[in-house]
Enzyme design. Structure first.
Site: not given
Length: 245
Positions: A8-10, A12, A80, A104, A134-135, A138, A144
């Protein structure tokens, strides 16, 4: 030097971990995996990693676990939105590999969970409700972290968890979770203990994603000498506390 693979490197979280990794002198990012890769790329990805930090999507989890088992690669899972079948996969793999899962990774959210457990024991006759914000983008609701907090509290008092009451009133033996979505909020979790004469609220607010990234990197380092089992961030903080005493 610990070789960390970042799945998931790209995203956030992946980008934040990449920015914060230089703060740690005993580890480096040795491999990256993201949505542009083929799932079969997970083979070499796991082969070139001592431990993987995964903030991708639930869809790749089974493949990731299979290749991690093949190469004896430890796992830190921060995804999550996992379903019961995903947790069964983690539990089975943890018989062979040390795996840490947490909704978390921040020390603040895990301290909130610890304090909530203590408060639940003391405030026995109080109603308990959780509000998470949350934003706007999401995907999962409730978060989660909210589920983690609710499960912690419910286990202390034998409560049911209510995600959506609809038009019915509050039941006596339950803890409710409510969700707000909007703006660019990184994460706010409030636990309210509501009595007849007073209200006590425990709150954690993430100002950015740095605390999650730092927690994930610390988890990857901590996992290096651990035996096969399914761990949580609570295990890290309990272990650290015992070492200080």
């Amino acid at each position: 030097m610990i070789n960390i693979g970042l799945s998931g490197s790209t995203g956030k979280m992946g980008k934040t971990i990449t920015e914060r990794i230089d703060k740690f002198k005993d580890c480096k990012i040795s491999a990256k995996f993201n949505s542009t890769n083929n799932l079969d790329d997970l083979d070499n990805f796991c082969k070139n990693s001592d431990v993987i930090i995964d903030f991708s999507t639930p869809e790749i989890l089974e493949k990731l676990i299979n290749y991690a088992l093949k190469h004896n690669t430890k796992l830190v899972i921060g995804i999550t939105g996992l379903q019961p079948q995903h947790f069964k996969l983690l539990e089975k793999a943890a018989q062979t590999l040390p795996i840490l899962y947490s909704a978390n990774m921040s020390i603040g959210a895990n301290l909130l969970s610890y304090l909530a457990r203590k408060a639940t024991k003391i405030l026995d006759d109080y109603d308990i409700e959780i509000l998470e914000t949350h934003h706007r983008n999401k995907k999962d609701s409730p978060s989660g972290t909210a589920i983690m907090l609710a499960e912690t509290i419910a286990s202390e008092k034998g409560l049911n968890i209510a995600f959506n009451r609809g038009n019915r009133p509050r039941c006596e033996k339950e803890i409710g979770i409510s969700s707000l979505r909007g703006g660019n909020v990184h994460g706010i979790h409030e636990i309210s203990f509501l009595g007849d004469d007073e209200i006590i609220t425990l709150k954690h607010e993430a100002l950015n994603k740095n605390s999650f990234a730092i927690g994930a990197i610390k988890a990857a380092i901590w996992l290096q000498d651990k035996s096969p089992a399914l761990y949580s961030m609570q295990d890290i903080y309990n272990y650290s506390l015992k070492k200080q005493l």
